[in-house]
Write an enzyme that holds these catalytic residues in place. Structure first.
Site, PDB file in Angstrom:
ATOM      1  N   ASN A  80      34.369  33.534  41.580  1.00  0.00           N
ATOM      2  CA  ASN A  80      34.728  32.149  41.232  1.00  0.00           C
ATOM      3  C   ASN A  80      33.773  31.111  41.806  1.00  0.00           C
ATOM      4  OD1 ASN A  80      35.797  32.799  43.793  1.00  0.00           O
ATOM      5  ND2 ASN A  80      37.227  31.115  43.658  1.00  0.00           N
ATOM      6  N   GLY A  91      38.586  38.138  47.815  1.00  0.00           N
ATOM      7  CA  GLY A  91      38.926  38.560  46.456  1.00  0.00           C
ATOM      8  C   GLY A  91      40.428  38.615  46.293  1.00  0.00           C
ATOM      9  N   THR A 134      43.144  44.130  45.549  1.00  0.00           N
ATOM     10  CA  THR A 134      41.888  44.757  45.999  1.00  0.00           C
ATOM     11  C   THR A 134      41.829  44.773  47.527  1.00  0.00           C
ATOM     12  OG1 THR A 134      40.883  43.654  44.093  1.00  0.00           O
ATOM     13  CG2 THR A 134      39.398  44.808  45.572  1.00  0.00           C
ATOM     14  N   GLU A 167      40.075  37.634  52.919  1.00  0.00           N
ATOM     15  CA  GLU A 167      40.440  36.324  52.355  1.00  0.00           C
ATOM     16  C   GLU A 167      40.931  36.581  50.944  1.00  0.00           C
ATOM     17  OE1 GLU A 167      40.453  33.552  53.940  1.00  0.00           O
ATOM     18  OE2 GLU A 167      39.466  34.287  55.740  1.00  0.00           O
ATOM     19  N   CYS A 184      40.427  29.451  44.855  1.00  0.00           N
ATOM     20  CA  CYS A 184      41.595  29.996  45.555  1.00  0.00           C
ATOM     21  C   CYS A 184      42.428  28.890  46.180  1.00  0.00           C
ATOM     22  CB  CYS A 184      41.143  30.987  46.608  1.00  0.00           C
ATOM     23  SG  CYS A 184      39.916  30.282  47.719  1.00  0.00           S
ATOM     24  N   GLU A 217      37.773  32.712  58.675  1.00  0.00           N
ATOM     25  CA  GLU A 217      36.344  32.472  58.576  1.00  0.00           C
ATOM     26  C   GLU A 217      36.082  31.059  59.097  1.00  0.00           C
ATOM     27  OE1 GLU A 217      35.761  33.333  54.292  1.00  0.00           O
ATOM     28  OE2 GLU A 217      34.832  35.203  54.966  1.00  0.00           O
TER      29      GLU A 217
HETATM   30  P1  NDP Z   1      38.528  41.066  43.024  1.00  0.00           P
HETATM   31  O1  NDP Z   1      39.437  41.459  44.116  1.00  0.00           O
HETATM   32  O2  NDP Z   1      38.689  41.696  41.707  1.00  0.00           O
HETATM   33  O3  NDP Z   1      37.017  41.310  43.425  1.00  0.00           O
HETATM   34  C1  NDP Z   1      36.412  40.736  44.578  1.00  0.00           C
HETATM   35  C2  NDP Z   1      35.186  41.551  44.931  1.00  0.00           C
HETATM   36  O4  NDP Z   1      35.600  42.855  45.324  1.00  0.00           O
HETATM   37  C3  NDP Z   1      34.214  41.756  43.776  1.00  0.00           C
HETATM   38  O5  NDP Z   1      32.895  41.791  44.274  1.00  0.00           O
HETATM   39  C4  NDP Z   1      34.645  43.107  43.252  1.00  0.00           C
HETATM   40  O6  NDP Z   1      33.641  43.744  42.511  1.00  0.00           O
HETATM   41  C5  NDP Z   1      34.926  43.829  44.558  1.00  0.00           C
HETATM   42  N1  NDP Z   1      35.773  44.991  44.436  1.00  0.00           N
HETATM   43  C6  NDP Z   1      36.682  45.304  43.469  1.00  0.00           C
HETATM   44  N2  NDP Z   1      37.250  46.489  43.727  1.00  0.00           N
HETATM   45  C7  NDP Z   1      36.713  46.966  44.880  1.00  0.00           C
HETATM   46  C8  NDP Z   1      36.884  48.133  45.667  1.00  0.00           C
HETATM   47  N3  NDP Z   1      37.741  49.106  45.313  1.00  0.00           N
HETATM   48  N4  NDP Z   1      36.168  48.274  46.788  1.00  0.00           N
HETATM   49  C9  NDP Z   1      35.296  47.325  47.167  1.00  0.00           C
HETATM   50  N5  NDP Z   1      35.063  46.195  46.459  1.00  0.00           N
HETATM   51  C10 NDP Z   1      35.772  46.003  45.337  1.00  0.00           C
HETATM   52  O7  NDP Z   1      38.639  39.474  42.928  1.00  0.00           O
HETATM   53  P2  NDP Z   1      37.977  38.534  41.851  1.00  0.00           P
HETATM   54  O8  NDP Z   1      36.498  38.731  41.853  1.00  0.00           O
HETATM   55  O9  NDP Z   1      38.748  38.674  40.587  1.00  0.00           O
HETATM   56  O10 NDP Z   1      38.228  37.098  42.507  1.00  0.00           O
HETATM   57  C11 NDP Z   1      39.379  36.351  42.318  1.00  0.00           C
HETATM   58  C12 NDP Z   1      40.310  36.516  43.502  1.00  0.00           C
HETATM   59  O11 NDP Z   1      39.656  36.101  44.686  1.00  0.00           O
HETATM   60  C13 NDP Z   1      41.532  35.653  43.382  1.00  0.00           C
HETATM   61  O12 NDP Z   1      42.661  36.398  43.752  1.00  0.00           O
HETATM   62  C14 NDP Z   1      41.288  34.548  44.390  1.00  0.00           C
HETATM   63  O13 NDP Z   1      42.440  33.960  44.906  1.00  0.00           O
HETATM   64  C15 NDP Z   1      40.530  35.275  45.435  1.00  0.00           C
HETATM   65  N6  NDP Z   1      39.788  34.339  46.259  1.00  0.00           N
HETATM   66  C16 NDP Z   1      40.187  34.123  47.540  1.00  0.00           C
HETATM   67  C17 NDP Z   1      39.541  33.189  48.314  1.00  0.00           C
HETATM   68  C18 NDP Z   1      39.940  32.951  49.733  1.00  0.00           C
HETATM   69  O14 NDP Z   1      39.172  32.327  50.455  1.00  0.00           O
HETATM   70  N7  NDP Z   1      41.096  33.386  50.188  1.00  0.00           N
HETATM   71  C19 NDP Z   1      38.406  32.425  47.785  1.00  0.00           C
HETATM   72  C20 NDP Z   1      38.076  32.747  46.441  1.00  0.00           C
HETATM   73  C21 NDP Z   1      38.742  33.679  45.710  1.00  0.00           C
HETATM   74  P3  NDP Z   1      33.693  43.660  40.908  1.00  0.00           P
HETATM   75  O15 NDP Z   1      33.561  42.245  40.534  1.00  0.00           O
HETATM   76  O16 NDP Z   1      32.553  44.465  40.494  1.00  0.00           O
HETATM   77  O17 NDP Z   1      35.006  44.255  40.518  1.00  0.00           O
END
Ligand code: NDP
Length: 480
Positions: free
Chosen positions: A150, A226, A230, A248, A282, A461
Site C-alpha cells: 500500500n 502486512g 499473514t 505491524e 492501515c 516501530e
Molecule cells: P500481506 O500480508 O498479504 O503481505 C505483506 C507482505 O508479506 C508482502 O510482501 C507479501 O508478499 C508477504 N507475504 C505473504 N505471505 C507470506 C509468507 N507466508 N511468508 C512471508 N511473507 C509473506 O499484506 P498486503 O500486502 O495485502 O498489505 C495489506 C495489509 O497490510 C493490510 O492488512 C494492512 O492493514 C496491513 N498494513 C499494516 C500496516 C501497519 O503499520 N500496521 C501498514 C500498512 C499495511 P506478496 O505480496 O508476494 O504476497
C-alpha cells in the site's frame, strides 16, 4: 518489457530459477514489467552475502554508516519525480500523493535513522559502591524485512533504515504486487556506495521466497508489515525458532466525532482519513462514529464532499483518487460492499466499480463509498476492507462510543474529534489502540512509537523503539 532484478551481494541479478512473474499496472490492467519469481535458493544467496558483509558493516563507525545512508536519502531526493512516477504506475496511487507523501517520506525515513543512530545511547545501572552495569546494544546479525503494497517505498525504507543504521545486514522483500521502487532503490544503493551484501533485495511471492526468509535458520529477526493472517502465519514459523519478531498488522480504525468539534476541520480531515490512497492505508479510519446531535449535519456535509471527489487517471496531476492496487483486491473490496448490503446497510454514495475511458478503461477503480445503517458487530464493521469504503453510525454517550470503537479484534489507530480537551484525554486513554490522533490524522513524528495492540500487531516501530528492536541488549556487570 522491463525486467526487475534482485539485488544480491551488491549486484543486480536474475533469479536463480530464471522465472518471472507479471507485474500489472492497476490503472490500465496491463502487464508492464516482469518480477523475479525468487525461491529459497535466492534467499540463501542473499543470506550468504549478508553474512559475509556483517563483520565489516557491524563494526563500521556510526559516522560512516550514517554517511552512506544519508547519501541514499540524497539520491532519493534527487530522483523524487522518477520514483513518484514509478510508484504511481506500480500501485495505482495518484502521482501527486506519491510526490508529496510516499517518496519524501521514504527519504525522511532513511535520513531520520541515519541521524538517530548518532544519538542512540544505552543505559547504565549503578549499584552504589558495588558494581556498574551497562547495556551494550549490539546489532543482531542478518535480519529480514517484509513489507506490503500500500505504501511501497515508504514502508520498505521504514524497516530497512533502522536495521541498517543499527549495524545489521538485511534481506528485504517488497510486496510482489509493487516491487518497482524497491528495485529502483537498489540502483541508488549501488550509486551511493553501500558496501556489497549489506542490503539484499529479493523479489517474489510471499508464500515462496518470503516464507523461505522467515523459515531460514540463521536469519535472526523478522520485521513484517502486512495482513493479520499473514502475520499469524509468520509468527507460527518464527516464534518456535525464537526469532525476534516485529509485526505491524491490519486495522479497522474508528473515528469518534463529538458534537463539540471544529466541524469544518473535522469534515475536511475525515474525507482525507477515509479515502487517501483509495482507503488503502492501515491508518485510514473506516468506522466513523458521530455523536447524534450532529449526525445529519455530518452526513450532508460529508456526502457533499465525497460526491465531489473524482476518480481518475493516477498520472494526471489533479487526480486525488486513483486505482486500487490489483484486480483481486478490487474484487475483494466490491464483495465487501455487497456484503454490507446483505447485512442491511444502505449505500449512500459510491458502491461500484468506476469505468474510465481510454487507456484506463480496464483499470481497477472504485468509487468512494459511504454506508450507513449497520451495527458494530456485523462483518462489514468487524473485518478489514482496506479500500475506499467507510461506514457511518450515530452514538449517544461516551461509553457507547468507546465500546463501539473497541469492539473489533484490531487496535491500530483511532481519531477523536472534540474541543473538550479533558474529554479527549479521557477517551483516548480508554481506546484500545497503539495510536490516537486528537483533532488531526496522520500527523507523524518519526520519533514516536508506532504500532498496534490486539490483532494489529506486536512491537513498536519508530525512533529508538526501532533501533532497540534491531539490536540485542547485553548487560555487562563490573564489580567495583
Ligand atoms: P500481506 O500480508 O498479504 O503481505 C505483506 C507482505 O508479506 C508482502 O510482501 C507479501 O508478499 C508477504 N507475504 C505473504 N505471505 C507470506 C509468507 N507466508 N511468508 C512471508 N511473507 C509473506 O499484506 P498486503 O500486502 O495485502 O498489505 C495489506 C495489509 O497490510 C493490510 O492488512 C494492512 O492493514 C496491513 N498494513 C499494516 C500496516 C501497519 O503499520 N500496521 C501498514 C500498512 C499495511 P506478496 O505480496 O508476494 O504476497
Amino acid at each position: 518489457m522491463e525486467k526487475i532484478a534482485n539485488y544480491i551481494d551488491g549486484q543486480l541479478v536474475e533469479p536463480t530459477s530464471k522465472n518471472y512473474l507479471e507485474n500489472v499496472n492497476p490503472a490500465t490492467g496491463k502487464v508492464y514489467s516482469l518480477i523475479p519469481d525468487s525461491t529459497d535458493h535466492d534467499i540463501e544467496l542473499a543470506y550468504q552475502a549478508a553474512a559475509a558483509a556483517f563483520p565489516a558493516w557491524s563494526t563500521t563507525s556510526i559516522n560512516d554508516r550514517s554517511a552512506v545512508l544519508s547519501r541514499i536519502a540524497d539520491l532519493i531526493n534527487h530522483n523524487l519525480h522518477e520514483l513518484a512516477l514509478a510508484e504511481s504506475i506500480d500501485n495505482g496511487k495518484p502521482v501527486s500523493l506519491a510526490t508529496q507523501v510516499d517518496i519524501p517520506r521514504a527519504e525522511s525515513n532513511i535520513r531520520f535513522f541515519a541521524t538517530a543512530i548518532q544519538h542512540f545511547a544505552s543505559e547504565a545501572h549503578i549499584m552504589e559502591d558495588k558494581a556498574i552495569n551497562y547495556t551494550n546494544r549490539k546489532p543482531i546479525g542478518v535480519v529480514g524485512c517484509i513489507s506490503p503494497w500500500n505504501l511501497p517505498l515508504y514502508l520498505f525504507t521504514w524497516k530497512i533504515a533502522p536495521a541498517l543504521a543499527a549495524g545489521n545486514c538485511v534481506i528485504a522483500k517488497p510486496s510482489e504486487i509493487t516491487p518497482m521502487t524497491a528495485y529502483l532503490l537498489s540502483k541508488l544503493c549501488i550509486e551511493a556506495g553501500l558496501p556489497k551484501g549489506v542490503l539484499n533485495i529479493v523479489h517474489g511471492l510471499g508464500a515462496k521466497c518470503g516464507n523461505a526468509m522467515v523459515a531460514h535458520k540463521k536469519i535472526k529477526a523478522i520485521s513484517f508489515t502486512g495482513g493479520t493472517t499473514t502475520g499469524a502465519h509468520i509468527a507460527s514459523i518464527a516464534a518456535p525458532m525464537f526469532k525476534k519478531l516485529s509485526l505491524e498488522l491490519g486495522g479497522k480504525n474508528p473515528n469518534v466525532i463529538f458534537a463539540d468539534c471544529d466541524f469544518d476541520k473535522m469534515i475536511a480531515t475525515t474525507v482525507r482519513s477515509s479515502f487517501s490512497n483509495q482507503g488503502q492505508i492501515c491508518l485510514c479510519g473506516s468506522r466513523i462514529l458521530i455523536e447524534r446531535p450532529i449526525y445529519e449535519k455530518f452526513k450532508t456535509a460529508f456526502l457533499e464532499k465525497v460526491n465531489k471527489m473524482t476518480v481518475g487517471n493516477p498520472l494526471s496531476p489533479e487526480t486525488r483518487m486513483g486505482a486500487v492496487v490489483s484486480e483481486g483486491h478490487m474484487n475483494k473490496v466490491l464483495s465487501y460492499i455487497e456484503l454490507a448490503k446483505q447485512e442491511g446497510g444502505t449505500v449512500l454514495t459510491g458502491g461500484s466499480r468506476v469505468t474510465l475511458e481510454g487507456e484506463n478503461k480496464d483499470g481497477y477503480f472504485i468509487a468512494p463509498t459511504v454506508i450507513e445503517g449497520l451495527g458494530p458487530n456485523c462483518r462489514t464493521n468487524q473485518e478489514e476492507i482496506f479500500g475506499p469504503v467507510v461506514t457511518i453510525a450515530p452514538f449517544d454517550t461516551v461509553e457507547e462510543a468507546v465500546e463501539n470503537a473497541n469492539s473489533t479484534m484490531y487496535g491500530l489507530a483511532a481519531t477523536l474529534w472534540t474541543s473538550d480537551l479533558s474529554k479527549a484525554h479521557k477517551v483516548a486513554a480508554q481506546i484500545d489502540s497503539g495510536i490516537v490522533w486528537i483533532n488531526t490524522w496522520l500527523l507523524r513524528d518519526l520519533r514516536t512509537p508506532f504500532g498496534g495492540v490486539k490483532s494489529s500487531g506486536v512491537g513498536r516501530e519508530g525512533g529508538f523503539e526501532a533501533l532497540k528492536f534491531f539490536t540485542e541488549a547485553q548487560n555487562v556487570c563490573i564489580e567495583l
